[in-house]
Write an enzyme that holds these catalytic residues in place. Structure first.
Site, PDB file in Angstrom:
ATOM      1  N   ASP A   1      -3.190 -10.709   9.033  1.00 44.75           N
ATOM      2  CA  ASP A   1      -2.203  -9.661   9.307  1.00 44.75           C
ATOM      3  C   ASP A   1      -1.387  -9.997  10.547  1.00 44.75           C
ATOM      4  O   ASP A   1      -0.410  -9.318  10.849  1.00 44.75           O
ATOM      5  CB  ASP A   1      -2.907  -8.319   9.533  1.00 44.75           C
ATOM      6  CG  ASP A   1      -3.210  -7.632   8.213  1.00 44.75           C
ATOM      7  OD1 ASP A   1      -2.677  -8.069   7.178  1.00 44.75           O
ATOM      8  OD2 ASP A   1      -3.983  -6.659   8.219  1.00 44.75           O
TER       9      ASP A   1
ATOM     10  N   ASP B   1       0.814  -1.209   0.000  1.00 45.04           N
ATOM     11  CA  ASP B   1       0.000   0.000   0.000  1.00 45.04           C
ATOM     12  C   ASP B   1       0.864   1.283   0.000  1.00 45.04           C
ATOM     13  O   ASP B   1       1.934   1.311   0.594  1.00 45.04           O
ATOM     14  CB  ASP B   1      -0.849  -0.045   1.282  1.00 45.04           C
ATOM     15  CG  ASP B   1      -1.978   0.939   1.267  1.00 45.04           C
ATOM     16  OD1 ASP B   1      -2.061   1.742   0.338  1.00 45.04           O
ATOM     17  OD2 ASP B   1      -2.790   0.889   2.214  1.00 45.04           O
TER      18      ASP B   1
ATOM     19  N   ASP C   1      -6.214  -6.547  -2.187  1.00 46.04           N
ATOM     20  CA  ASP C   1      -6.667  -6.349  -0.800  1.00 46.04           C
ATOM     21  C   ASP C   1      -8.110  -5.863  -0.773  1.00 46.04           C
ATOM     22  O   ASP C   1      -8.657  -5.385  -1.784  1.00 46.04           O
ATOM     23  CB  ASP C   1      -5.732  -5.311  -0.149  1.00 46.04           C
ATOM     24  CG  ASP C   1      -5.650  -5.426   1.360  1.00 46.04           C
ATOM     25  OD1 ASP C   1      -6.491  -6.126   1.946  1.00 46.04           O
ATOM     26  OD2 ASP C   1      -4.745  -4.796   1.931  1.00 46.04           O
TER      27      ASP C   1
END
Ligand code: DGJ
Length: 742
Positions: free
Chosen positions: A550, A369, A480
């Site tokens: 995560d 990101d 994502d």
């Protein structure tokens, strides 16, 4: 593999030597369920399996004018509600202008070689026509002018049946579908433990068990994604079944959006399982001549416990779900910059990470990101899919070339389904966001969701992503999805069709995946949804690996990966080594334990290699070499769970090559125990009991039967005084053992 059709008795028996699935046409023309389980010998008549006992006294509701038949007590195949069955139905469909209780009556059937595709939906497939047979049963409701098609695919040499349903409007008027399950299954008793995978962000797919009782128990999602919270997986396990013995029925829904998996135990202890798109908020307008196809359910029967069930899912997904081109490919060991830099990077920093990682033997660099728009944090730029010139003034192409010059491949993160209110795209197209026009929408991670039910928006994303793939020569995409869907309305759908929104949305996601994976077959996709919020077989059909969570803390990962393995093969689980203290738990686990856990998945790193000491770099080089050596075994081998992290302080699992000539075992102990038992062993499974195995290339040899009956002696643990002899000690210990037949 046979699908027997008894035309006279109107009975169907699907069997492949491992399982049997039997149903028939009942006396009212609807379908009755007879049996599902371990294979039975075929015979001319199975009608004695159906009992038409009508309940007595006050609870007696005989069907229409037949006192000897009640839908309340029979087991059915695809039931409707309204005429004496008081359990929740598989389908509810109506003509808004006419009152009617649906009654789909048997019309015809046929057997197809292989398995037809489900248009627009991900599904398992047969590699050749001999590998599967599909039974199609057509039922009709003349009043509604509707046709219902139930499909059952039986796979050769696998204890697997897949099911789906399709309804077609043959009339001249609109029909409304309010509920349509992919499958319904009436089991004769309720003696099961309802076993499922639940959790939330950073602790996905923990194993949960509860005893089935009278009433409804279900797992579901109405979040617009299969979710972190409930995986679309359910096992019904006999109370006496164990990891390796006993009867287990496993179900997995090949779908990535709202779902329900429900078991209703009735007053006669029958258990009705229904699996499908969640009916809450769902309403589909079926125009004349149109049809509606449900996604499919994979049903596995195991008489070898939970592990037997998992192996059947794994084998099916490896051979019949994951795209052909990824089956035999060794997935690259990757390094992802997310936890190394978050949003704070420039070209130099990234290239240095790449160079350093490549020296360790890592094969793919993934830029996560923050590379697009003007994105310094998560409050802006989703939707503005052009490079952030402030961070990467030479563009993505230059970065990609420099990464490739280090010998690594280049991959990129996208979140195609999202739009930031602070983005050029939103300023230009505020109506592209999901929500009610001119009314406030709930933000999740400061972002809105793009309306993927609209083909022009999907087309726009296709244009953006495909040009970046081409220009940058991408080898990998991490796709994502960091929030769930609220205010689920599309600006383009009329009010009466808003109930179609969620399904249309996911069809849009599948469509984009389909186009990109077809056009760029060599780009490896990894799905992700804020970690493991969309880890389901629907996604695996397009993206052969999924970011499992995560949470990369090794201790937490034991539970996450153990739970995930109930349905999904190791090679689908993105699992990385990250830095300590861990960013999700602040726990410090040894580097070896982090790798020993992450090896059992698709391996990678999520850290800054420039911050490593020389010793750590050396250790990582060895880890990378280890994974390269054994990744084929991890990809293709049979997986066995040995010790559950949910029941104690230890965990263990192993992978065995099909011919049993090699195996890798992972063993983990979370907290040290002082003065612990002296002769600790770990019992293995799946080996050849007649053969001798060498462990870790050392001198000591063991017969397979010793390893399975007596166990592998674990290295001596520190007990307070034996410092010189102890081979292990402290918290978060682990060992990986490699076994080779000699
Ligand atoms: C959630 C993912 O799971 C992370 O790995 C990372 O890609 C972030 N999103 C980036 O926003």
């Amino acid at each position: 593999m046979q699908i027997h059709i008894n035309e006279e008795k109107k009975q169907f028996h699907l069997t492949n030597g491992q399982i049997s699935y039997i149903f028939h046409v009942m006396k009212n023309g609807q379908l009755g369920h007879l049996y599902y389980g371990k294979a039975l010998k075929h015979r001319d008549d199975f009608s004695h399996f159906q009992r038409y006992d009508v309940p007595t006294a006050a609870s007696c509701h005989p069907y229409r004018d037949d006192p000897a038949f009640s839908l309340e007590t029979v087991r059915q195949e695809y039931p409707v509600y309204g005429s004496s069955d008081f359990r929740e139905p598989a389908i509810s469909v109506s003509n808004p202008n006419k009152s009617h209780i649906p009654a789909f009556q048997y019309y015809s059937c046929c057997v197809l070689e292989g398995k037809p595709v489900l248009e627009g939906l991900p599904a398992t497939y047969a590699n050749d026509p001999d590998e599967a047979k599909t039974l199609r049963v057509v039922l009709k409701d003349d009043f509604l002018n509707a046709e219902l098609e139930l499909s059952y695919t039986l796979f050769k040499n696998k204890p697997v049946i897949t099911r789906s349903a399709k309804v077609k409007n043959n009339g001249e008027e609109n029909l409304i579908i309010e509920r349509m399950m992919a499958a319904s299954l009436d089991l004769p008793d309720k003696e099961f433990i309802f076993t499922h995978l639940a959790g939330t962000w950073a602790r996905e797919r923990h194993v949960k068990e509860r005893v089935l009782e009278m009433g409804i128990q279900s797992i579901s999602s109405i979040r617009g994604a299969s979710s972190h919270h409930h995986n679309p997986f359910l096992a019904l396990k006999r109370p006496t079944a164990t990891e390796h013995t006993g009867e287990v029925y496993g179900f997995n829904f090949v779908y990535s959006s709202n779902f329900i998996m429900q078991v209703e135990v009735d007053h006669y202890d029958m258990a009705r399982l229904t699996i499908g798109i969640h009916p809450f908020g769902f309403k589909w307008n079926l125009a004349p001549k149109e049809s509606f196809q449900t996604p499919e359910v994979v049903m596995v029967y195991s008489d070898q416990g939970l592990n037997g069930m998992s192996q059947a899912f794994h084998q099916l997904y490896r051979e019949n779900l994951i795209a052909e081109r990824w089956k035999q490919v060794e997935r690259p060991i990757l390094i992802n910059n997310w936890e190394a830099t978050y949003f704070d990077f420039n070209e130099e920093k990234l290239v240095n990470i790449a160079k350093s990682a490549s020296e360790l033997g890592i094969e793919l660099f993934v830029l996560d990101d923050g590379w697009f728009g003007k994105r310094n944090d998560d409050t802006s730029s989703l939707g503005d899919w052009h490079v952030d010139q402030r961070k990467l003034p030479n563009g993505l192409e230059s970065l990609a070339e420099k990464v490739r010059a280090t010998g690594m491949k280049f991959g990129l993160w996208f979140e195609p389904e999202m739009i930031s209110p602070n983005s050029d795209l939103f300023r230009e197209h505020p109506d592209w966001a999901v929500g009610m026009l001119n009314q406030p929408s709930t933000l999740g991670r400061n972002q809105l969701v793009l309306d993927f039910s609209r083909p022009e928006i999907v087309e726009y994303l296709y244009g953006k992503m495909s040009s970046i793939i081409k220009q940058t020569g991408l080898s990998y995409i991490k796709w994502d999805m960091n929030r769930n869907i609220t205010e689920a309305f599309s600006a383009k759908l009329p009010a009466c069709q808003q109930g179609e929104f969620f399904h249309r949305y996911i069809l849009g996601v599948y469509h984009l995946y389909e186009r990109l994976t077809n056009e760029f077959p060599d780009v490896l996709f990894e799905s992700c949804a804020g970690g493991g919020g969309r880890f389901d077989p629907g996604m695996l059909y397009y993206a052969p690996q999924a970011w499992a969570s995560d949470d990369t803390d090794a201790v937490e990962r034991l539970k996450i990966q153990y739970g995930t393995s109930f349905a999904y093969p190791l090679y689908s689980m993105g699992s990385h080594v990250s830095a300590v203290p861990n960013h999700q738990t602040l726990r410090k686990t040894p580097l070896a334990t982090r790798a020993n856990t992450a090896y059992f998945g698709t391996f990678g790193y999520e850290l800054d290699p420039l911050k490593l000491s020389d010793e750590e770099r050396q250790e990582i080089k060895e880890q990378v070499a280890f994974y390269k050596k054994y990744r084929k075994l991890i990809r293709d081998g049979q997986f066995y769970r040995l010790v559950s992290p949910f029941t104690g302080n230890e965990a263990a699992w192993m992978v065995v090559r099909d011919d049993r000539s090699e195996a890798i075992v992972g063993w983990y102990k979370v907290l040290a125990t002082p003065n612990s038992p002296k002769h600790q062993t770990l019992k293995l499974v799946g080996l050849d009991q007649e053969k001798v195995y060498q462990v870790n290339g050392l001198k000591q040899m063991f017969y397979g039967d010793e390893l399975m009956q007596v166990g592998l002696p674990l290295p001596t643990e520190f007990n307070g005084v034996n410092g010189n002899n102890a081979k292990r000690g402290g918290d978060f210990q682990s060992e990986v053992f490699y076994f080779k037949q000699v």
